[in-house]
Design a protein around this motif. Structure first.
Motif, short mmCIF file in Angstrom:
data_model
loop_
_atom_site.label_atom_id
_atom_site.label_comp_id
_atom_site.label_asym_id
_atom_site.label_seq_id
_atom_site.Cartn_x
_atom_site.Cartn_y
_atom_site.Cartn_z
N VAL A 1 -14.83 6.31 -31.86
CA VAL A 1 -14.98 6.15 -30.42
C VAL A 1 -15.41 7.46 -29.77
N ALA A 2 -14.82 8.54 -30.26
CA ALA A 2 -15.08 9.87 -29.69
C ALA A 2 -15.40 10.83 -30.84
N PRO A 3 -16.66 10.86 -31.31
CA PRO A 3 -17.03 11.68 -32.48
C PRO A 3 -16.79 13.18 -32.28
N ASN A 4 -16.70 13.61 -31.04
CA ASN A 4 -16.48 15.03 -30.76
C ASN A 4 -15.00 15.41 -30.82
N VAL A 5 -14.13 14.44 -31.07
CA VAL A 5 -12.69 14.71 -31.14
C VAL A 5 -12.22 14.63 -32.59
N LYS A 6 -11.58 15.70 -33.05
CA LYS A 6 -11.03 15.75 -34.41
C LYS A 6 -9.51 15.75 -34.31
N ILE A 7 -8.89 14.77 -34.96
CA ILE A 7 -7.43 14.67 -34.97
C ILE A 7 -6.94 15.12 -36.34
N GLU A 8 -6.15 16.17 -36.38
CA GLU A 8 -5.59 16.67 -37.63
C GLU A 8 -4.16 16.15 -37.77
N VAL A 9 -3.93 15.30 -38.77
CA VAL A 9 -2.64 14.63 -38.95
C VAL A 9 -1.91 15.22 -40.16
N SER A 10 -0.63 15.52 -40.00
CA SER A 10 0.20 15.95 -41.12
C SER A 10 1.62 15.42 -40.93
N GLY A 11 2.33 15.24 -42.04
CA GLY A 11 3.70 14.71 -42.00
C GLY A 11 4.72 15.81 -42.14
N GLY A 12 5.71 15.54 -43.01
CA GLY A 12 6.77 16.51 -43.21
C GLY A 12 8.10 16.06 -42.67
#
Length: 222
Positions: free
Chosen positions: A123-134
């Motif tokens: 939807v928003a190619p200019n937005v990068k979401i960095e996901v991590s758990g822990g």
């Protein structure tokens, strides 16, 4: 065994669960999760420092919209009821604005968080979401330090965590409930057992639990 109710297959059935012996037992359904009659369900949250702004706000609004809630359901969780969702189209950040959003926390929520990140990037190619758990505690600790934009948590923040965040950053955490996790108890579809209590589950799964045979749950073996 146990897992999210969305992972049921034709080969198993989900037991009704009662909070204690003699109390009514309820099956894990969307309705029973939302009205809190099913006893082993919890809310899933996202936390930000203060009211989210810019790209973070647009992302959370999208998660709370029908598009984001569809992914909550597809990953085996209970989505928000329609009246609690963000209505209408959600505007992504302007195309020329490059945005990176850090999302850390609950291992329970990693799969849905990754699904959101991948779909939102379309939807928003200019937005990068960095996901991590822990774990929820890891995400909350990072939020308290101000090193992440969003903390995923399958538990509520403790009062001490809220105060520490305010002390460290000058901002009060803002909570967004994004869905619910109903933990279903599965048995083979031919098992005659229909319901179980939380007390019995503790005797099966908790450390020191003593129930190891079906007969101890009232199941008569042929």
């Amino acid at each position: 065994g146990y897992s999210g109710m969305g992972y049921a297959t034709p080969h198993v059935k989900m037991l009704k669960v009662a909070p204690k012996a003699g109390a009514p037992a309820y099956p894990p359904t969307v309705e029973n999760t939302l009205n809190k009659t099913y006893p082993i369900a919890r809310a899933l949250h996202l936390y930000t420092l203060g009211e989210p702004q810019g790209g973070v706000k647009a992302y959370i609004d999208w998660i709370l919209s029908d598009a984001g809630q569809k992914l909550v359901e597809q990953t085996g969780y209970v989505p928000l009821p329609p009246e609690k969702r963000v209505k209408g189209p959600v505007a992504p950040p302007p195309p020329g604005q490059s945005v990176t959003i850090q999302n850390k926390g609950s291992d329970t929520m990693v799969n849905v968080a990754q699904a959101w990140a991948e779909e939102y990037h379309k939807v928003a190619p200019n937005v990068k979401i960095e996901v991590s758990g822990g774990g929820s505690g890891v995400g909350i600790a990072a939020l308290i330090k101000g090193t992440v934009d969003i903390a995923s948590s399958s538990r509520d923040l403790k009062p001490s965590e809220i105060e520490q965040a305010k002390k460290n950053t000058g901002k009060e955490p803002r909570e967004f409930t994004i869905g619910y996790d109903a933990l279903a108890i599965f048995v083979h579809k031919d098992n005659p057992l229909e319901e179980i209590t939380e007390e019995q589950l503790a005797e099966i799964y908790a450390e020191g639990g003593k129930v190891t045979k079906w007969s101890e749950l009232g199941v008569k073996l042929k």
